[in-house]
Write a protein that holds these residues in place. Structure first.
Motif, PDB file in Angstrom:
ATOM      1  N   VAL A 125       0.833  -1.203   0.000  1.00 14.96           N
ATOM      2  CA  VAL A 125       0.000   0.000   0.000  1.00 14.96           C
ATOM      3  C   VAL A 125       0.871   1.258   0.000  1.00 14.96           C
ATOM      4  N   MET A 126       1.976   1.248   0.765  1.00 15.63           N
ATOM      5  CA  MET A 126       2.834   2.439   0.810  1.00 15.63           C
ATOM      6  C   MET A 126       3.483   2.709  -0.544  1.00 15.63           C
ATOM      7  N   VAL A 127       3.917   1.666  -1.230  1.00 16.41           N
ATOM      8  CA  VAL A 127       4.480   1.853  -2.568  1.00 16.41           C
ATOM      9  C   VAL A 127       3.426   2.465  -3.485  1.00 16.41           C
ATOM     10  N   ASP A 128       2.179   2.035  -3.318  1.00 17.14           N
ATOM     11  CA  ASP A 128       1.126   2.583  -4.168  1.00 17.14           C
ATOM     12  C   ASP A 128       0.789   4.020  -3.789  1.00 17.14           C
ATOM     13  N   TRP A 129       0.818   4.368  -2.503  1.00 17.28           N
ATOM     14  CA  TRP A 129       0.626   5.771  -2.112  1.00 17.28           C
ATOM     15  C   TRP A 129       1.671   6.655  -2.792  1.00 17.28           C
ATOM     16  N   LEU A 130       2.911   6.203  -2.778  1.00 21.36           N
ATOM     17  CA  LEU A 130       3.989   6.994  -3.388  1.00 21.36           C
ATOM     18  C   LEU A 130       3.869   7.015  -4.906  1.00 21.36           C
ATOM     19  N   ASP A 150      -1.089   3.350 -12.886  1.00 29.47           N
ATOM     20  CA  ASP A 150      -1.398   2.302 -11.918  1.00 29.47           C
ATOM     21  C   ASP A 150      -0.864   0.929 -12.318  1.00 29.47           C
ATOM     22  N   ARG A 151      -0.244   0.819 -13.494  1.00 33.96           N
ATOM     23  CA  ARG A 151       0.384  -0.459 -13.829  1.00 33.96           C
ATOM     24  C   ARG A 151       1.666  -0.682 -13.025  1.00 33.96           C
ATOM     25  N   TYR A 152       2.206   0.382 -12.429  1.00 36.17           N
ATOM     26  CA  TYR A 152       3.435   0.244 -11.651  1.00 36.17           C
ATOM     27  C   TYR A 152       3.149  -0.363 -10.286  1.00 36.17           C
ATOM     28  N   THR A 153       3.911  -1.389  -9.966  1.00 35.98           N
ATOM     29  CA  THR A 153       3.977  -1.897  -8.600  1.00 35.98           C
ATOM     30  C   THR A 153       5.386  -1.585  -8.102  1.00 35.98           C
ATOM     31  N   GLY A 154       5.815  -2.212  -7.027  1.00 36.47           N
ATOM     32  CA  GLY A 154       7.165  -1.920  -6.590  1.00 36.47           C
ATOM     33  C   GLY A 154       7.517  -2.582  -5.282  1.00 36.47           C
ATOM     34  N   CYS A 195      15.772   3.447   3.194  1.00 38.95           N
ATOM     35  CA  CYS A 195      14.418   3.312   2.658  1.00 38.95           C
ATOM     36  C   CYS A 195      14.405   3.815   1.221  1.00 38.95           C
ATOM     37  N   SER A 196      14.480   2.893   0.264  1.00 39.26           N
ATOM     38  CA  SER A 196      14.551   3.234  -1.153  1.00 39.26           C
ATOM     39  C   SER A 196      13.463   2.469  -1.901  1.00 39.26           C
ATOM     40  N   VAL A 197      12.673   3.177  -2.695  1.00 38.00           N
ATOM     41  CA  VAL A 197      11.551   2.550  -3.398  1.00 38.00           C
ATOM     42  C   VAL A 197      11.907   2.326  -4.859  1.00 38.00           C
ATOM     43  N   GLN A 198      11.709   1.101  -5.314  1.00 40.19           N
ATOM     44  CA  GLN A 198      11.884   0.775  -6.729  1.00 40.19           C
ATOM     45  C   GLN A 198      10.510   0.462  -7.314  1.00 40.19           C
ATOM     46  N   PHE A 199      10.110   1.256  -8.300  1.00 37.60           N
ATOM     47  CA  PHE A 199       8.873   1.001  -9.025  1.00 37.60           C
ATOM     48  C   PHE A 199       9.175   0.135 -10.249  1.00 37.60           C
TER      49      PHE A 199
END
Length: 466
Positions: A117-122, A130-134, A306-310
């Motif tokens: 959910v946090m990856v989607d908020w970002l 919205d095709r991106y997950t991560g 804390c690093s996000v990869q989409f």
């Protein structure tokens, strides 16, 4: 230590932490100790019996703290920040207390589901489709390595992990000469090799310092003719050195025509894309990349790491990294196991820091902080431009710019060293077009306009003294 003692010392350390942050501005930003000075104060062997916590804490303050550079200092203008907003620090305390190893859904369902959910908020905050997950990685270096490994496997028909790279040809990765050295290291670790990382020259459009798309296309064409195997392209938005940014749409178009996997390194500047006004310049075409990384632990205020990869499609990375021994298999309903998305098997509950941070501040407060940093960097740049003999080398890109003082390269280093020894601000040097420059960025979470503008006074004063 029993749990009553833990509670007592937990309160003591919490009070110490609050006082530390409230008085940070009174300390020198960079550690003022000499090499070996801290180690010389430590015993050469571990104690045979336990020691009292008050003695341990006293040594922490007397031995350790003088040797710390204060990354949370409001006048930390070096590198990029590794921020630690208070709600994120509290989340980190809870993460450490629960101490879960969140490698699989079943080893902590909440950690997995909050992460999704946090990856989607970002994703929504950065206005990605919205095709991106991560997945949340430890650092941009790990995300980039994951992307390079995926490029390698995709280019070899997913045979490299099983068969090795012998006989696969020279795999080629393309990037700007402005990229971070983590791209070089990723090519080393992936077995592709430094000589197969093709660095493209920069164009001269405004002050983007962007990868030249014509040269990129030419090098890919030449490599195919020479029998090499183009595997992927790495673009940047907000390069570490001077903030360089590539024209993403043009690169994505070349990648589509050449069937190459793409990765976008937006480790620092990606956070600024929560501000709609910056997207038209720095973000057009980002939604055409296969992999994108940005670090909430830099400009958004999340506690490091804390690093996000989409990922536009998680399949290629999963096909590259997934490994399932029997003891890791999950029975029952289909679930997400994020350890299959990353290189490390072990995983921390990093998503909790993002959840606390976004709820405590809201996106608009975070946007305002970023906007302030950009405005203050531009204001300071103009102050330095007016100083006699000073030169702005690269204009502000978001909150980063570079300058030179009067004199040769040695003079630049003397000024940087003198400023850092002075202790009131902390800067670093860099190189641009063969000349040493002084690099300045604004991004510390608690900095104020007064802190930023004080830098002009300090720079002028120290420069005149030397």
């Amino acid at each position: 230590m029993n749990w009553d003692e833990f509670a007592q010392w937990g309160k003591h350390i919490s009070d110490w932490a609050a006082d530390y942050h409230k008085t940070l501005g009174d300390r020198p930003v960079r550690a003022q100790t000499a090499p070996g000075e801290i180690a010389a104060q430590l015993p050469q062997t571990a104690p045979e019996t336990g020691e009292a916590m008050d003695a341990i804490m006293a040594d922490f303050e007397q031995i350790v703290m003088p040797g710390m550079t204060h990354w949370q200092h409001p006048r930390f203008f070096a590198y990029f920040p590794a921020n630690a907003a208070p709600p994120s620090m509290l989340a980190e305390f809870l993460i450490s207390t629960v101490a879960a190893q969140c490698m699989l859904w079943q080893t902590s369902p909440a950690a997995t589901e909050v992460e999704g959910v946090m990856v989607d908020w970002l994703r929504q905050a950065l206005e990605l489709p919205d095709r991106y997950t991560g997945v949340i990685q430890d650092s941009a270096s790990s995300a980039t390595l994951s992307a390079v490994l995926t490029m390698r496997e995709r280019a070899t028909g997913y045979t490299g992990n099983r068969e090795g790279l012998f006989g696969k040809g020279h795999l080629r990765i393309y990037c700007s000469e402005q990229v971070h050295t983590s791209i070089d290291r990723a090519c080393w670790v992936a077995g592709i090799g430094q000589n197969n990382l093709v660095k493209i020259g920069c164009g001269t459009s405004g002050h983007a310092y962007e990868m030249d798309p014509c040269e990129l296309q030419s090098r890919i064409t030449e490599d195919r003719k020479a029998g090499h195997v183009p595997a992927g392209i790495i673009a940047i938005t907000g390069g570490t050195g001077i903030g360089a940014w590539d024209f993403l749409d043009q690169i994505a178009e070349i990648a589509r025509a050449e069937d190459l996997y793409t990765h976008l390194d937006a480790a620092w500047a990606g956070a600024a894309m929560i501000c709609p006004e910056y997207r038209d310049e720095f973000w057009v075409g980002a939604d055409r990349f296969d992999s994108i990384v940005f670090n909430p632990h830099k400009w958004l205020g999340a506690q490091f790491d804390c690093s996000v990869q989409f990922l536009a499609d998680a399949g290629p990375q999963l096909n590259t990294l997934r490994i399932e021994p029997e003891y890791l298999k999950t029975s029952g309903d289909a679930v997400t196991n994020y350890s299959e998305w990353t290189i490390p098997l072990g995983r921390r509950f990093r998503a909790l820091k993002i959840w606390f941070l976004l709820r405590a501040y809201g996106l608009e407060e975070l946007r305002n902080r970023i906007r302030n940093h950009v405005a203050w960097a531009r204001e300071l740049c103009e102050e330095i431009r007016r100083m006699e003999g000073f030169e702005i080398v690269t204009e502000p890109i978001l909150s980063l710019f570079t300058f030179r003082c009067p004199g040769d390269d040695a003079a630049q280093q003397r000024l940087v060293d003198s400023l850092n020894d002075d202790g009131r601000i902390y800067l670093t040097q860099g190189m641009h077009e063969g000349r040493k420059v002084i690099r300045f960025q604004v991004g510390q979470f608690e900095t104020t306009r007064q802190d930023v503008m004080l830098a002009a006074e300090v720079i002028a004063e120290v420069s005149s003294e030397i």
